[in-house]
Design a protein around this motif. Structure first.
Motif, PDB file in Angstrom:
ATOM      1  N   GLU A  91       0.840  -1.195   0.000  1.00 47.08           N
ATOM      2  CA  GLU A  91       0.000   0.000   0.000  1.00 47.08           C
ATOM      3  C   GLU A  91       0.877   1.247   0.000  1.00 47.08           C
ATOM      4  OE1 GLU A  91      -3.935   1.769   2.310  1.00 47.08           O
ATOM      5  OE2 GLU A  91      -2.859   0.048   3.120  1.00 47.08           O
ATOM      6  N   ILE A  92       0.608   2.136  -0.929  1.00 45.83           N
ATOM      7  CA  ILE A  92       1.371   3.381  -1.085  1.00 45.83           C
ATOM      8  C   ILE A  92       0.426   4.550  -0.829  1.00 45.83           C
ATOM      9  CG2 ILE A  92       2.726   4.786  -2.684  1.00 45.83           C
ATOM     10  CD1 ILE A  92       2.214   1.249  -3.682  1.00 45.83           C
ATOM     11  N   ARG A  93       0.821   5.444   0.056  1.00 48.23           N
ATOM     12  CA  ARG A  93      -0.037   6.589   0.377  1.00 48.23           C
ATOM     13  C   ARG A  93       0.748   7.892   0.336  1.00 48.23           C
ATOM     14  NH1 ARG A  93      -4.046   4.996   5.433  1.00 48.23           N
ATOM     15  NH2 ARG A  93      -5.170   3.298   4.373  1.00 48.23           N
ATOM     16  N   GLY A  94       0.272   8.814  -0.485  1.00 44.27           N
ATOM     17  CA  GLY A  94       0.804  10.178  -0.517  1.00 44.27           C
ATOM     18  C   GLY A  94       2.288  10.284  -0.789  1.00 44.27           C
ATOM     19  N   VAL A  95       2.820   9.398  -1.621  1.00 46.06           N
ATOM     20  CA  VAL A  95       4.264   9.403  -1.866  1.00 46.06           C
ATOM     21  C   VAL A  95       4.646  10.569  -2.770  1.00 46.06           C
ATOM     22  CG1 VAL A  95       6.131   8.184  -3.046  1.00 46.06           C
ATOM     23  CG2 VAL A  95       4.686   6.967  -1.419  1.00 46.06           C
ATOM     24  N   CYS A  96       5.559  11.388  -2.282  1.00 48.31           N
ATOM     25  CA  CYS A  96       6.103  12.522  -3.029  1.00 48.31           C
ATOM     26  C   CYS A  96       7.621  12.409  -3.045  1.00 48.31           C
ATOM     27  CB  CYS A  96       5.716  13.853  -2.386  1.00 48.31           C
ATOM     28  SG  CYS A  96       3.945  14.133  -2.249  1.00 48.31           S
ATOM     29  N   HIS A  97       8.222  12.921  -4.107  1.00 46.19           N
ATOM     30  CA  HIS A  97       9.679  12.953  -4.153  1.00 46.19           C
ATOM     31  C   HIS A  97      10.149  14.077  -5.054  1.00 46.19           C
ATOM     32  CE1 HIS A  97      13.593  11.287  -3.244  1.00 46.19           C
ATOM     33  NE2 HIS A  97      13.930  11.491  -4.506  1.00 46.19           N
ATOM     34  N   SER A  98      11.213  14.736  -4.588  1.00 50.39           N
ATOM     35  CA  SER A  98      11.790  15.849  -5.342  1.00 50.39           C
ATOM     36  C   SER A  98      13.289  15.668  -5.457  1.00 50.39           C
ATOM     37  CB  SER A  98      11.496  17.178  -4.647  1.00 50.39           C
ATOM     38  OG  SER A  98      10.112  17.410  -4.545  1.00 50.39           O
ATOM     39  N   TYR A  99      13.819  16.075  -6.583  1.00 51.63           N
ATOM     40  CA  TYR A  99      15.260  16.191  -6.771  1.00 51.63           C
ATOM     41  C   TYR A  99      15.580  17.678  -6.772  1.00 51.63           C
ATOM     42  CZ  TYR A  99      15.151  11.273  -8.156  1.00 51.63           C
ATOM     43  OH  TYR A  99      14.977   9.909  -8.178  1.00 51.63           O
ATOM     44  N   ARG A 100      16.097  18.134  -5.620  1.00 51.41           N
ATOM     45  CA  ARG A 100      16.267  19.568  -5.392  1.00 51.41           C
ATOM     46  C   ARG A 100      14.912  20.261  -5.544  1.00 51.41           C
ATOM     47  NH1 ARG A 100      22.172  20.982  -8.139  1.00 51.41           N
ATOM     48  NH2 ARG A 100      23.362  19.475  -6.868  1.00 51.41           N
TER      49      ARG A 100
ATOM     50  N   LEU B 235       7.405  13.201  -8.092  1.00 50.16           N
ATOM     51  CA  LEU B 235       6.187  12.532  -7.646  1.00 50.16           C
ATOM     52  C   LEU B 235       5.409  13.482  -6.752  1.00 50.16           C
ATOM     53  CD1 LEU B 235       7.705   9.020  -6.799  1.00 50.16           C
ATOM     54  CD2 LEU B 235       6.599   9.736  -8.926  1.00 50.16           C
ATOM     55  N   ARG B 236       4.101  13.588  -6.983  1.00 49.77           N
ATOM     56  CA  ARG B 236       3.302  14.620  -6.314  1.00 49.77           C
ATOM     57  C   ARG B 236       2.105  14.056  -5.557  1.00 49.77           C
ATOM     58  NH1 ARG B 236       3.117  19.144 -11.214  1.00 49.77           N
ATOM     59  NH2 ARG B 236       5.383  19.224 -11.548  1.00 49.77           N
ATOM     60  N   GLY B 237       2.320  12.961  -4.885  1.00 47.24           N
ATOM     61  CA  GLY B 237       1.232  12.374  -4.104  1.00 47.24           C
ATOM     62  C   GLY B 237       0.675  11.136  -4.775  1.00 47.24           C
ATOM     63  N   VAL B 238       1.438  10.053  -4.737  1.00 50.30           N
ATOM     64  CA  VAL B 238       1.031   8.803  -5.377  1.00 50.30           C
ATOM     65  C   VAL B 238       0.349   7.902  -4.353  1.00 50.30           C
ATOM     66  CG1 VAL B 238       1.845   6.701  -6.498  1.00 50.30           C
ATOM     67  CG2 VAL B 238       2.850   8.910  -7.115  1.00 50.30           C
ATOM     68  N   ASP B 239      -0.852   7.460  -4.685  1.00 52.15           N
ATOM     69  CA  ASP B 239      -1.607   6.517  -3.862  1.00 52.15           C
ATOM     70  C   ASP B 239      -1.891   5.278  -4.699  1.00 52.15           C
ATOM     71  OD1 ASP B 239      -2.196   8.177  -1.401  1.00 52.15           O
ATOM     72  OD2 ASP B 239      -3.130   9.438  -2.928  1.00 52.15           O
ATOM     73  N   LEU B 240      -1.616   4.104  -4.128  1.00 48.18           N
ATOM     74  CA  LEU B 240      -1.835   2.867  -4.876  1.00 48.18           C
ATOM     75  C   LEU B 240      -1.880   1.694  -3.906  1.00 48.18           C
ATOM     76  CD1 LEU B 240      -2.005   1.487  -7.692  1.00 48.18           C
ATOM     77  CD2 LEU B 240       0.488   1.276  -7.611  1.00 48.18           C
ATOM     78  N   ARG B 241      -2.791   0.793  -4.176  1.00 47.31           N
ATOM     79  CA  ARG B 241      -2.853  -0.451  -3.401  1.00 47.31           C
ATOM     80  C   ARG B 241      -2.703  -1.619  -4.357  1.00 47.31           C
ATOM     81  NH1 ARG B 241      -6.313  -4.437  -1.802  1.00 47.31           N
ATOM     82  NH2 ARG B 241      -5.962  -5.279   0.299  1.00 47.31           N
ATOM     83  N   LEU B 242      -1.730  -2.475  -4.079  1.00 45.95           N
ATOM     84  CA  LEU B 242      -1.462  -3.632  -4.927  1.00 45.95           C
ATOM     85  C   LEU B 242      -2.005  -4.873  -4.233  1.00 45.95           C
ATOM     86  CD1 LEU B 242       2.229  -2.788  -5.900  1.00 45.95           C
ATOM     87  CD2 LEU B 242       0.164  -2.382  -7.257  1.00 45.95           C
ATOM     88  N   ALA B 243      -3.008  -5.497  -4.855  1.00 46.03           N
ATOM     89  CA  ALA B 243      -3.663  -6.656  -4.254  1.00 46.03           C
ATOM     90  C   ALA B 243      -2.944  -7.940  -4.634  1.00 46.03           C
ATOM     91  CB  ALA B 243      -5.120  -6.709  -4.701  1.00 46.03           C
ATOM     92  N   ALA B 244      -3.140  -8.966  -3.819  1.00 46.63           N
ATOM     93  CA  ALA B 244      -2.573 -10.279  -4.122  1.00 46.63           C
ATOM     94  C   ALA B 244      -3.265 -10.868  -5.348  1.00 46.63           C
ATOM     95  CB  ALA B 244      -2.742 -11.201  -2.919  1.00 46.63           C
TER      96      ALA B 244
ATOM     97  N   LEU C  34       9.509   3.215  -8.341  1.00 44.50           N
ATOM     98  CA  LEU C  34       9.847   1.819  -8.064  1.00 44.50           C
ATOM     99  C   LEU C  34      10.996   1.712  -7.065  1.00 44.50           C
ATOM    100  CD1 LEU C  34       8.278  -0.512  -9.194  1.00 44.50           C
ATOM    101  CD2 LEU C  34      10.150  -0.987 -10.752  1.00 44.50           C
ATOM    102  N   LYS C  35      11.976   2.606  -7.167  1.00 40.73           N
ATOM    103  CA  LYS C  35      13.074   2.613  -6.194  1.00 40.73           C
ATOM    104  C   LYS C  35      12.556   2.892  -4.787  1.00 40.73           C
ATOM    105  CE  LYS C  35      16.757   4.031  -9.377  1.00 40.73           C
ATOM    106  NZ  LYS C  35      17.677   5.127  -9.765  1.00 40.73           N
ATOM    107  N   ILE C  36      11.567   3.744  -4.673  1.00 41.02           N
ATOM    108  CA  ILE C  36      10.965   4.036  -3.370  1.00 41.02           C
ATOM    109  C   ILE C  36      10.231   2.806  -2.844  1.00 41.02           C
ATOM    110  CG2 ILE C  36       9.152   5.374  -2.223  1.00 41.02           C
ATOM    111  CD1 ILE C  36      10.000   7.766  -3.991  1.00 41.02           C
ATOM    112  N   LEU C  37       9.481   2.136  -3.711  1.00 40.05           N
ATOM    113  CA  LEU C  37       8.746   0.947  -3.289  1.00 40.05           C
ATOM    114  C   LEU C  37       9.690  -0.174  -2.858  1.00 40.05           C
ATOM    115  CD1 LEU C  37       5.864   0.721  -5.924  1.00 40.05           C
ATOM    116  CD2 LEU C  37       6.019   2.072  -3.828  1.00 40.05           C
ATOM    117  N   ALA C  38      10.859  -0.247  -3.505  1.00 43.12           N
ATOM    118  CA  ALA C  38      11.836  -1.291  -3.175  1.00 43.12           C
ATOM    119  C   ALA C  38      12.693  -0.930  -1.966  1.00 43.12           C
ATOM    120  CB  ALA C  38      12.734  -1.551  -4.379  1.00 43.12           C
TER     121      ALA C  38
ATOM    122  N   PRO D 225      11.338   8.397   0.184  1.00 43.93           N
ATOM    123  CA  PRO D 225      10.485   9.454  -0.364  1.00 43.93           C
ATOM    124  C   PRO D 225      10.610  10.745   0.436  1.00 43.93           C
ATOM    125  CG  PRO D 225       9.170   7.930   0.932  1.00 43.93           C
ATOM    126  CD  PRO D 225      10.560   7.351   0.865  1.00 43.93           C
ATOM    127  N   THR D 226      10.354  11.859  -0.221  1.00 42.73           N
ATOM    128  CA  THR D 226      10.326  13.137   0.487  1.00 42.73           C
ATOM    129  C   THR D 226       9.177  13.145   1.488  1.00 42.73           C
ATOM    130  OG1 THR D 226      11.179  14.212  -1.508  1.00 42.73           O
ATOM    131  CG2 THR D 226      10.246  15.640   0.184  1.00 42.73           C
TER     132      THR D 226
END
Length: 201
Positions: free
Chosen positions: A2-11, A16-25, A43-47, A52-53
């Protein structure tokens, strides 16, 4: 996963500006986006390779990760890679690795050094290493680049087997025509996921 509100910035550049996702079995999910859209960053954040910021990522069970840039030791053979990862994963045998190699057509290269393998064959080894411990969640970044058509079809056969076994597979790609092979398709645009239609029952 489960991914909630993932954001990331390079400088100052917000990728990424708020990624929400649920991966089901038991599903094969795809994220489609143009080059530079932030797919590999997500994907690097998920791994766990990148922090994430903002936002959170939660998952249960084992996971496997196949990055876009294959990371292998060119001096080691395919067999030596397998033995190294067998010890790292504390596996009793290489049965699962052999099954994946047979599907992908890698077995004939067992005693070849990674440094002399073609790009597609290196990708087969990377995928085998990501799958040999039978993960519950599999994260794949452009997993079939360099594959010929037969191996490409074998890859999707393997993905279907994983889904049928109740595994969760996430495929990140820039090839929009792959969506017909997915249970769920998403588009990554302007740092956000846009829900696509469900393409399989």
């Amino acid at each position: 996963m489960e991914i909630r509100g993932v954001c990331h910035s390079y400088r100052r550049h917000e990728v990424l500006r708020g990624v929400d996702l649920r991966l089901a079995a038991g599903t094969v999910t795809g994220i489609v986006g143009e080059n530079g859209a932030g797919k590999s960053t997500l994907l690097k954040i998920l791994a766990g390779e990148l922090r994430p910021t903002r936002g959170t990522v939660r998952h249960t069970g084992r996971f496997g990760y196949c990055p876009q840039q294959v990371v292998l030791n060119n001096a080691l053979t395919v067999r030596q890679h397998l033995l190294f990862f067998q010890r790292a994963f504390a596996l009793p045998n290489l049965r699962r690795a052999q099954e994946v190699m047979d599907v992908l057509g890698l077995s004939a290269y067992r005693d070849e050094r990674a440094g002399v393998l073609s790009g597609g064959t290196r990708q087969k080894l990377s995928l085998t290493l990501a799958l040999m411990h039978d993960p519950q969640v599999l994260l794949l970044d452009e997993p079939y680049q360099g594959f010929d058509w037969e191996t490409y079809l074998r890859f999707w056969e393997l993905a279907g087997r994983l889904r049928d076994a109740g595994r969760t597979v996430l495929v990140v790609t820039h090839l929009a025509h792959d969506v017909e092979r997915l249970d769920e398709a998403w588009q990554l645009v302007d740092g956000r996921l846009r829900a696509g239609m469900t393409v399989a029952a």
